[in-house]
Motif scaffolding. Structure first.
Motif, PDB file in Angstrom:
ATOM      1  N   GLU A  84      -4.184  13.381  -7.755  1.00 18.08           N
ATOM      2  CA  GLU A  84      -5.608  13.541  -7.432  1.00 18.08           C
ATOM      3  C   GLU A  84      -6.363  12.230  -7.680  1.00 18.08           C
ATOM      4  OE1 GLU A  84      -9.394  16.087  -9.139  1.00 18.08           O
ATOM      5  OE2 GLU A  84      -7.384  16.942  -9.353  1.00 18.08           O
ATOM      6  N   TRP A  85      -6.059  11.554  -8.796  1.00 21.47           N
ATOM      7  CA  TRP A  85      -6.695  10.279  -9.118  1.00 21.47           C
ATOM      8  C   TRP A  85      -6.413   9.269  -8.011  1.00 21.47           C
ATOM      9  CZ3 TRP A  85      -5.449   5.192  -9.981  1.00 21.47           C
ATOM     10  CH2 TRP A  85      -6.403   4.412 -10.641  1.00 21.47           C
ATOM     11  N   PHE A  86      -5.164   9.201  -7.557  1.00 25.57           N
ATOM     12  CA  PHE A  86      -4.799   8.279  -6.479  1.00 25.57           C
ATOM     13  C   PHE A  86      -5.442   8.666  -5.158  1.00 25.57           C
ATOM     14  CE2 PHE A  86      -1.438   6.166  -8.876  1.00 25.57           C
ATOM     15  CZ  PHE A  86      -1.530   4.885  -8.346  1.00 25.57           C
ATOM     16  N   ASP A  87      -5.531   9.955  -4.865  1.00 26.54           N
ATOM     17  CA  ASP A  87      -6.152  10.397  -3.611  1.00 26.54           C
ATOM     18  C   ASP A  87      -7.589   9.913  -3.506  1.00 26.54           C
ATOM     19  OD1 ASP A  87      -3.909  11.591  -2.563  1.00 26.54           O
ATOM     20  OD2 ASP A  87      -4.477  13.628  -3.160  1.00 26.54           O
ATOM     21  N   ILE A  88      -8.298   9.931  -4.618  1.00 24.19           N
ATOM     22  CA  ILE A  88      -9.689   9.480  -4.642  1.00 24.19           C
ATOM     23  C   ILE A  88      -9.772   7.984  -4.319  1.00 24.19           C
ATOM     24  CG2 ILE A  88     -11.684   9.081  -6.162  1.00 24.19           C
ATOM     25  CD1 ILE A  88     -10.807  11.687  -7.647  1.00 24.19           C
ATOM     26  N   ARG A  89      -8.773   7.229  -4.714  1.00 23.24           N
ATOM     27  CA  ARG A  89      -8.785   5.773  -4.574  1.00 23.24           C
ATOM     28  C   ARG A  89      -7.767   5.266  -3.547  1.00 23.24           C
ATOM     29  NH1 ARG A  89      -9.794   7.891  -9.203  1.00 23.24           N
ATOM     30  NH2 ARG A  89     -11.387   7.052 -10.565  1.00 23.24           N
ATOM     31  N   LYS A  90      -7.270   6.175  -2.720  1.00 30.03           N
ATOM     32  CA  LYS A  90      -6.172   5.827  -1.815  1.00 30.03           C
ATOM     33  C   LYS A  90      -6.488   4.636  -0.913  1.00 30.03           C
ATOM     34  CE  LYS A  90      -2.494   7.717   0.837  1.00 30.03           C
ATOM     35  NZ  LYS A  90      -1.554   8.764   0.685  1.00 30.03           N
ATOM     36  N   SER A  91      -7.666   4.597  -0.331  1.00 32.68           N
ATOM     37  CA  SER A  91      -7.966   3.500   0.603  1.00 32.68           C
ATOM     38  C   SER A  91      -8.005   2.158  -0.128  1.00 32.68           C
ATOM     39  CB  SER A  91      -9.272   3.747   1.349  1.00 32.68           C
ATOM     40  OG  SER A  91     -10.366   3.660   0.476  1.00 32.68           O
ATOM     41  N   LYS A  92      -8.519   2.152  -1.338  1.00 28.62           N
ATOM     42  CA  LYS A  92      -8.582   0.929  -2.140  1.00 28.62           C
ATOM     43  C   LYS A  92      -7.167   0.388  -2.404  1.00 28.62           C
ATOM     44  CE  LYS A  92      -9.981  -0.423  -6.766  1.00 28.62           C
ATOM     45  NZ  LYS A  92     -10.636   0.015  -7.977  1.00 28.62           N
ATOM     46  N   PHE A  93      -6.280   1.259  -2.845  1.00 29.82           N
ATOM     47  CA  PHE A  93      -4.913   0.837  -3.143  1.00 29.82           C
ATOM     48  C   PHE A  93      -4.137   0.554  -1.861  1.00 29.82           C
ATOM     49  CE2 PHE A  93      -5.941   2.518  -7.300  1.00 29.82           C
ATOM     50  CZ  PHE A  93      -5.301   1.616  -8.136  1.00 29.82           C
ATOM     51  N   TYR A  94      -4.444   1.301  -0.812  1.00 29.06           N
ATOM     52  CA  TYR A  94      -3.741   1.080   0.448  1.00 29.06           C
ATOM     53  C   TYR A  94      -3.990  -0.335   0.961  1.00 29.06           C
ATOM     54  CZ  TYR A  94      -1.600   1.931   4.911  1.00 29.06           C
ATOM     55  OH  TYR A  94      -0.757   1.850   5.986  1.00 29.06           O
ATOM     56  N   LYS A  95      -5.219  -0.828   0.798  1.00 29.76           N
ATOM     57  CA  LYS A  95      -5.551  -2.182   1.250  1.00 29.76           C
ATOM     58  C   LYS A  95      -4.730  -3.222   0.500  1.00 29.76           C
ATOM     59  CE  LYS A  95     -10.230  -0.992   2.590  1.00 29.76           C
ATOM     60  NZ  LYS A  95     -11.650  -1.066   2.221  1.00 29.76           N
ATOM     61  N   ILE A  96      -4.549  -3.022  -0.786  1.00 34.23           N
ATOM     62  CA  ILE A  96      -3.715  -3.946  -1.569  1.00 34.23           C
ATOM     63  C   ILE A  96      -2.290  -3.897  -1.041  1.00 34.23           C
ATOM     64  CG2 ILE A  96      -2.682  -4.432  -3.822  1.00 34.23           C
ATOM     65  CD1 ILE A  96      -5.163  -3.290  -5.135  1.00 34.23           C
ATOM     66  N   GLY A  97      -1.759  -2.688  -0.915  1.00 35.53           N
ATOM     67  CA  GLY A  97      -0.378  -2.530  -0.452  1.00 35.53           C
ATOM     68  C   GLY A  97      -0.170  -3.120   0.931  1.00 35.53           C
ATOM     69  N   TRP A  98      -1.123  -2.890   1.826  1.00 31.49           N
ATOM     70  CA  TRP A  98      -1.000  -3.409   3.189  1.00 31.49           C
ATOM     71  C   TRP A  98      -1.024  -4.936   3.189  1.00 31.49           C
ATOM     72  CZ3 TRP A  98       0.678  -1.640   7.600  1.00 31.49           C
ATOM     73  CH2 TRP A  98       0.466  -2.396   8.746  1.00 31.49           C
ATOM     74  N   ALA A  99      -1.878  -5.535   2.358  1.00 34.42           N
ATOM     75  CA  ALA A  99      -1.966  -6.989   2.292  1.00 34.42           C
ATOM     76  C   ALA A  99      -0.634  -7.603   1.865  1.00 34.42           C
ATOM     77  CB  ALA A  99      -3.077  -7.405   1.336  1.00 34.42           C
ATOM     78  N   TYR A 100       0.092  -6.917   1.009  1.00 30.33           N
ATOM     79  CA  TYR A 100       1.393  -7.409   0.565  1.00 30.33           C
ATOM     80  C   TYR A 100       2.495  -7.105   1.573  1.00 30.33           C
ATOM     81  CZ  TYR A 100       0.342  -8.646  -4.283  1.00 30.33           C
ATOM     82  OH  TYR A 100      -0.118  -9.256  -5.416  1.00 30.33           O
ATOM     83  N   LEU A 101       2.523  -5.878   2.080  1.00 25.10           N
ATOM     84  CA  LEU A 101       3.715  -5.379   2.762  1.00 25.10           C
ATOM     85  C   LEU A 101       3.584  -5.207   4.271  1.00 25.10           C
ATOM     86  CD1 LEU A 101       4.515  -2.734   0.037  1.00 25.10           C
ATOM     87  CD2 LEU A 101       5.617  -4.964   0.330  1.00 25.10           C
ATOM     88  N   LYS A 102       2.394  -4.973   4.766  1.00 19.76           N
ATOM     89  CA  LYS A 102       2.143  -4.775   6.201  1.00 19.76           C
ATOM     90  C   LYS A 102       3.073  -3.740   6.824  1.00 19.76           C
ATOM     91  CE  LYS A 102      -0.090  -9.130   6.695  1.00 19.76           C
ATOM     92  NZ  LYS A 102      -0.198  -9.287   5.297  1.00 19.76           N
ATOM     93  N   SER A 103       3.338  -2.691   6.072  1.00 21.66           N
ATOM     94  CA  SER A 103       4.199  -1.614   6.550  1.00 21.66           C
ATOM     95  C   SER A 103       3.723  -0.305   5.920  1.00 21.66           C
ATOM     96  CB  SER A 103       5.650  -1.879   6.148  1.00 21.66           C
ATOM     97  OG  SER A 103       6.415  -0.699   6.231  1.00 21.66           O
ATOM     98  N   HIS A 104       3.361   0.648   6.783  1.00 24.97           N
ATOM     99  CA  HIS A 104       2.884   1.940   6.279  1.00 24.97           C
ATOM    100  C   HIS A 104       3.947   2.611   5.413  1.00 24.97           C
ATOM    101  CE1 HIS A 104      -0.596   1.628   8.837  1.00 24.97           C
ATOM    102  NE2 HIS A 104       0.164   1.451   9.899  1.00 24.97           N
TER     103      HIS A 104
END
Length: 173
Positions: free
Chosen positions: A24-44
């Motif tokens: 639930e904590w991650f779901d609230i912040r998913k877009s924030k963390f997704y941007k970090i992950g995408w910047a590193y990995l560029k793979s969904h």
């Protein structure tokens, strides 16, 4: 950083190793963390793997958190380390795979900058991502990466100079 009573309540549940609370904590912040992950990995797919691995690690290692106010920074550190790990593994697999994905069609400026970021050393790329894409302060970055603030400042400065040089060279071609 704990910002509200609901965050405090959620952290209490997380400390009791309530996996639902972590999710639930991650779901609230998913877009924030997704941007970090995408910047590193560029793979969904890879970013989703990072989410799963991080959720599991946070749940297993919550006892290692020293101060509640650093919970988000602590989680972000775990998340970034997972991104780095997957990035290194993928790079080892690819070894000498060509990364020539440039089209003649213009892309959004943000995407062009992200592509240019990949040309920077990891230590500079990481600083720029955390500061300008994620919006962390230099002090927060220092905590997340366990570096002195002065190191964060100098890497940001050098990274931006190198990034500008890469972009200008790309425009000249």
């Amino acid at each position: 950083m704990i910002t509200s009573i609901s965050d405090s309540t959620m952290l209490k549940k997380i400390k009791k190793q309530d996996m639902t609370a972590v999710i639930e904590w991650f779901d609230i912040r998913k877009s924030k963390f997704y941007k970090i992950g995408w910047a590193y990995l560029k793979s969904h797919h890879d970013v989703e793997d990072v989410f799963h691995n991080t959720i599991i690690k946070v749940n297993e290692k919550i006892g290692q958190l020293k101060e509640d106010k650093y919970f988000e920074s602590w989680v972000t550190t775990i998340f970034i380390n997972e991104c780095r790990s997957i990035y290194r593994k993928r790079k080892q697999r690819e070894m000498t795979s060509p990364l020539d994905t440039e089209d003649s069609t213009p892309l959004e400026t943000k995407l062009e900058v992200l592509a240019e970021l990949d040309q920077l050393d990891e230590k500079y790329k990481e600083m720029i991502i955390l500061k300008y894409l994620k919006g962390y302060s230099q002090e927060e970055i220092a905590v997340i990466l366990k570096l002195p603030v002065g190191t964060v400042k100098s890497r940001l400065y050098r990274g931006l100079i190198l990034l500008r040089k890469i972009i200008e060279e790309g425009e000249d071609e």
